[in-house]
Design an enzyme around this catalytic site. Structure first.
Site, short mmCIF file in Angstrom:
data_model
loop_
_atom_site.label_atom_id
_atom_site.label_comp_id
_atom_site.label_asym_id
_atom_site.label_seq_id
_atom_site.Cartn_x
_atom_site.Cartn_y
_atom_site.Cartn_z
N LYS A 193 92.14 -1.14 34.51
CA LYS A 193 91.61 0.20 34.81
C LYS A 193 90.56 0.12 35.92
O LYS A 193 90.46 1.02 36.77
CB LYS A 193 90.99 0.81 33.55
N ASN A 198 90.39 2.43 39.33
CA ASN A 198 89.20 3.24 39.65
C ASN A 198 88.54 2.79 40.94
O ASN A 198 88.04 3.61 41.71
CB ASN A 198 88.18 3.15 38.51
N ASN A 236 88.96 6.07 43.23
CA ASN A 236 87.76 6.91 43.16
C ASN A 236 86.93 6.91 44.44
O ASN A 236 86.62 7.98 44.98
CB ASN A 236 86.91 6.51 41.96
N ASN A 293 94.16 12.76 44.69
CA ASN A 293 94.64 11.39 44.51
C ASN A 293 95.94 11.12 45.27
O ASN A 293 96.12 10.06 45.87
CB ASN A 293 94.86 11.10 43.02
N SER A 334 87.40 11.81 39.27
CA SER A 334 86.12 12.14 38.63
C SER A 334 84.96 11.88 39.58
O SER A 334 83.96 12.61 39.57
CB SER A 334 85.95 11.33 37.35
N GLU A 344 79.84 6.96 38.71
CA GLU A 344 79.91 5.66 38.03
C GLU A 344 80.16 4.52 39.02
O GLU A 344 80.71 3.48 38.65
CB GLU A 344 81.01 5.70 36.96
#
Length: 299
Positions: free
Chosen positions: A181, A185, A189, A199, A248, A260
């Site tokens: 994952k 990301n 991201n 995306n 996100s 993040e």
């Protein structure tokens, strides 16, 4: 099964909506106002254009007392230290927790938590919050879960009654699951957040696609991936499956929120520095996102 969910963003609300059909669920929110809104208006979820509302218990996080059989931690990675401080004060070194943060940076904090069972999860659903008590389920995927510490008994108990519309997969290796994952990301991201695109445009636009390839190549070298092609195909699969979604990270940037990035690309930057590997593109996109956070800018 008595389940608590700490965090009422898109993932917290999404999990609350689906889990409440089979378990006794309480959502713990950051504010009293949001808890009151969820109780008053019910929890609404839109899937395939069809809205549905369900009653669910909601309380402010200050009311969490550690008495749930399983507590799902659905806050952002950068919010985790403050949440863990409260958990340590109230859980008496017991309890069972499922962490759903992106990236790998949060694992160091889990090592410091005394608990009977600690689980980690990787969520592949597309979702965004549309209000204090509403979420839009934009893309059906799976949630992969694995044991970080303890027994998988409670994971199996939570998963057992769930139907195919919200599937879980129990993985054997927590680090391997999170790395998979992390790669997705770390590629999707930052690129979408800086380029301000959905995306799918990363593979539809040939120039953005070339950036994606170069970004993956640097990450592959830093993480010393032995099954690089399968990871690369997984990145492309996610881009295709969530083609019309905004990441996100882009959503956070647009709303002037922290991202993040430290837990995702920051982890890879640190690995590159530790291994003395040059990664100019990874570092450039990391600095771009940090710069946007610093300015608190929307796009």
């Amino acid at each position: 099964m008595k389940i608590g969910i700490i965090g009422a963003g898109s993932i917290g609300l999404l999990f609350g909506y689906y889990l409440q059909s089979y378990h006794h669920v309480t959502i713990y929110t950051n504010s009293v106002e949001q808890a009151e809104a969820i109780r008053a208006a019910k929890l609404s979820c839109v899937k395939n254009g069809q809205p549905d509302s369900v009653p669910i218990e909601a309380l402010p996080f200050s009311s969490w007392n550690g008495e749930d059989e399983l507590t799902v931690i659905a806050v952002k990675a950068y919010q985790l230290p403050a949440v863990l401080e409260q958990i340590k004060l109230k859980s008496s070194n017991s309890g069972s927790f499922l962490f759903l943060q992106n990236g790998m940076g949060h694992l160091r904090w889990l090592d410091e938590l005394s608990a009977e069972n600690i689980y980690a999860g990787s969520v592949e659903h597309g979702a965004y919050r549309t209000g204090q008590a509403s979420v839009n389920h934009t893309g059906t995927g799976v949630t992969k879960v694995a044991v970080f510490k303890g027994s998988d008994f409670l994971l199996r108990k939570m998963i057992a009654p769930l139907s195919g519309e919200f599937p879980f997969v129990l993985e054997d290796n927590v680090e391997k699951m999170l790395i998979s994952k992390l790669i997705v990301n770390a590629v999707i991201n930052p690129l979408t957040a800086v380029l301000n695109v959905r995306n799918g445009q990363l593979i539809e636009n040939p120039y953005y696609y070339r950036l994606l390839q170069k970004m993956f190549s640097e990450i592959k070298t830093i993480l010393d991936l032995h099954d690089a092609d399968s990871h690369y195909q997984n990145v492309l699969r996610i881009c295709n499956k969530t083609a019309f979604n905004y990441s996100s990270m882009l959503t956070d940037i647009k709303n002037g929120r922290m991202t993040e990035i430290d837990s995702i690309l920051g982890y890879i930057v640190a690995e590159a520095e530790r291994k003395k590997i040059e990664a100019p593109l990874v570092d450039a996109f990391f600095q771009c996102i940090k710069g946007k956070e610093y300015g608190g800018e929307g796009i």
